[in-house]
Scaffold this motif. Sequence first.
Motif, PDB file in Angstrom:
ATOM      1  N   GLN A 105    -102.558 -11.767 -31.787  1.00  0.00           N
ATOM      2  CA  GLN A 105    -101.287 -11.393 -31.345  1.00  0.00           C
ATOM      3  C   GLN A 105    -100.065 -12.008 -31.845  1.00  0.00           C
ATOM      4  OE1 GLN A 105    -102.393 -11.536 -27.094  1.00  0.00           O
ATOM      5  NE2 GLN A 105    -102.366  -9.132 -26.889  1.00  0.00           N
ATOM      6  N   MET A 106    -100.450 -13.669 -31.942  1.00  0.00           N
ATOM      7  CA  MET A 106     -99.460 -14.590 -32.497  1.00  0.00           C
ATOM      8  C   MET A 106     -98.987 -14.277 -33.900  1.00  0.00           C
ATOM      9  SD  MET A 106     -98.399 -16.413 -29.968  1.00  0.00           S
ATOM     10  CE  MET A 106     -97.628 -17.700 -30.704  1.00  0.00           C
ATOM     11  N   ALA A 107    -100.148 -14.150 -34.571  1.00  0.00           N
ATOM     12  CA  ALA A 107     -99.794 -13.759 -36.319  1.00  0.00           C
ATOM     13  C   ALA A 107     -99.291 -12.527 -36.162  1.00  0.00           C
ATOM     14  CB  ALA A 107    -101.314 -13.640 -36.871  1.00  0.00           C
ATOM     15  N   GLN A 108     -99.362 -11.366 -35.351  1.00  0.00           N
ATOM     16  CA  GLN A 108     -98.788 -10.285 -35.390  1.00  0.00           C
ATOM     17  C   GLN A 108     -97.173 -10.534 -35.303  1.00  0.00           C
ATOM     18  OE1 GLN A 108     -99.979  -7.206 -32.872  1.00  0.00           O
ATOM     19  NE2 GLN A 108     -99.101  -5.466 -33.761  1.00  0.00           N
ATOM     20  N   PHE A 109     -96.970 -11.128 -34.084  1.00  0.00           N
ATOM     21  CA  PHE A 109     -95.677 -11.359 -33.535  1.00  0.00           C
ATOM     22  C   PHE A 109     -94.936 -12.119 -34.453  1.00  0.00           C
ATOM     23  CE2 PHE A 109     -92.738 -14.061 -31.154  1.00  0.00           C
ATOM     24  CZ  PHE A 109     -91.972 -13.165 -30.831  1.00  0.00           C
ATOM     25  N   GLN A 110     -95.393 -13.155 -35.345  1.00  0.00           N
ATOM     26  CA  GLN A 110     -94.765 -13.966 -36.107  1.00  0.00           C
ATOM     27  C   GLN A 110     -94.575 -13.205 -37.366  1.00  0.00           C
ATOM     28  OE1 GLN A 110     -97.327 -17.365 -36.890  1.00  0.00           O
ATOM     29  NE2 GLN A 110     -96.671 -18.348 -35.235  1.00  0.00           N
TER      30      GLN A 110
END
Length: 145
Positions: A105-110
């Motif tokens: 989720q963090m990678a997708q958000f970034q």
Amino acid sequence: MNSQCYTVAMDLGVCHLRNFSISFLSSVLGKESGPVGLDNSSSGASVVAIDNKIEQAMDLVKSHLMYAVREEVEVLKEQIKELIERNTQLEQENNLLKNLASPEQMAQFQAQTETGGSPNGAAQPPVPAGTTPVLPSTQSSGTSA
């Protein structure tokens, strides 16, 4: 009015202003015996009295201004206190959301923040003018697929 007040236009304006100021201050300070005279026969005592009245009026204005400034400072201190509390609350919420998000989720958000896109095509709430959005840190807890 004195004939010496008419030498130049500026002197005339100063003379009018002085007459107005003395009349105004006399009424403000409660001088009931009539306007203060400006003729050359005025004694030094009356000039000193006028200066004292002007000084009293200036002190009164100064005290009113200081009171208004103190009130404004108190209002601004309260607003600063509320903004600090709100900022702290938002930082805690941001940290909580970062901790609960999976690495994917963090990678997708970034990736979305870098491209300017929004998740699932939904509109992101606008950021108020003059503020900086709080973004998650670029910490990496593993590789993303």
